[in-house]
Write a protein that holds these residues in place. Structure first.
Motif: not given
Length: 223
Positions: A1-13, A24-29
């Motif tokens: 249902m959900i697949t995240l592959k090498n996900a980043d979240k950052y704030i750029e200054s 972030i690598d995450l799989v949720v069935k």
């Protein structure tokens, strides 16, 4: 249902990049009940917001029901969110100018559900959460626990495929909290996919899997 592959979240200054989530690598069935845990500031709510399409990852890929969300326009993402996802927020996010009844009804209006069906679904939710007597009150006339129950009712009214819950029992006394967790367990047994962020080991045990975050990265993922 959900697949995240090498996900980043950052704030750029100007001179640096501050990472909130990294790699972030995450799989949720479909049909899983996942608990996300970790210390404050580890990125749990940010991860939930990305999965719930309220925020976008800065980098990486996100597939929801095999759809590449990371490539979607804001409008398409918003439609997907409305169609499939229910969200229980830690800070309630109720609309102050609307009554309990109207707050619970809101997701159905977004979906264009007909008036008669809306009335019947809202009545069912008010009954389920023992809120019938409070249906004409406004959020500021309710206790924190009651506001949270309205938030849960609103998240569930559209019978979402995916329920996301950010500290869903944080503002409830223990008995109410237990009722909510038992309800989540029942919904999960009926096939709803649930992802919750929680500090409570006890609440985490209602799920079938715990994902632990530290400093924006997944450090463990298991049953």
């Amino acid at each position: 249902m959900i697949t995240l592959k090498n996900a980043d979240k950052y704030i750029e200054s100007r001179f640096r990049r501050t990472f909130i989530l990294k790699g972030i690598d995450l799989v949720v069935k479909e049909g899983e009940f996942v608990s996300i845990m970790g210390p404050s500031g580890s990125g749990k709510s940010t991860l939930l917001n990305i999965i719930g399409m309220l925020d976008k990852a800065s980098a990486g890929e996100y597939y929801f029901l095999d759809e590449p969300v990371h490539k979607f326009s804001e409008r398409k993402t918003s439609n997907l969110h409305k169609e499939y996802i229910g969200f229980v927020f830690q800070a309630y996010h109720l609309i102050d100018e609307l009554t309990v009844y109207e707050n619970i009804e809101t997701p159905l209006l977004y979906r264009g559900v007909k008036s008669k069906e809306r009335q019947s679904l809202v009545a069912e939710m008010l009954d389920k959460f023992q809120m019938v007597a409070k249906k004409d009150l406004f959020p500021d006339q309710l206790s924190g626990g009651q506001q949270q129950l309205v938030g849960v009712a609103r998240a569930l009214i559209g019978k979402p495929k995916l329920l996301l819950a950010d500290e869903p029992t944080g503002n409830l006394h223990s008995e109410q909290g237990e009722e909510i967790m038992n309800l989540f367990k029942k919904l999960n047994d009926e096939g709803m996919t649930i992802i919750q962020v929680t500090h409570s080991e006890k609440n985490a045990e209602y799920g079938s899997r715990i994902v632990r975050l530290e400093d924006g990265a997944i450090v463990s993922d298991g049953k």
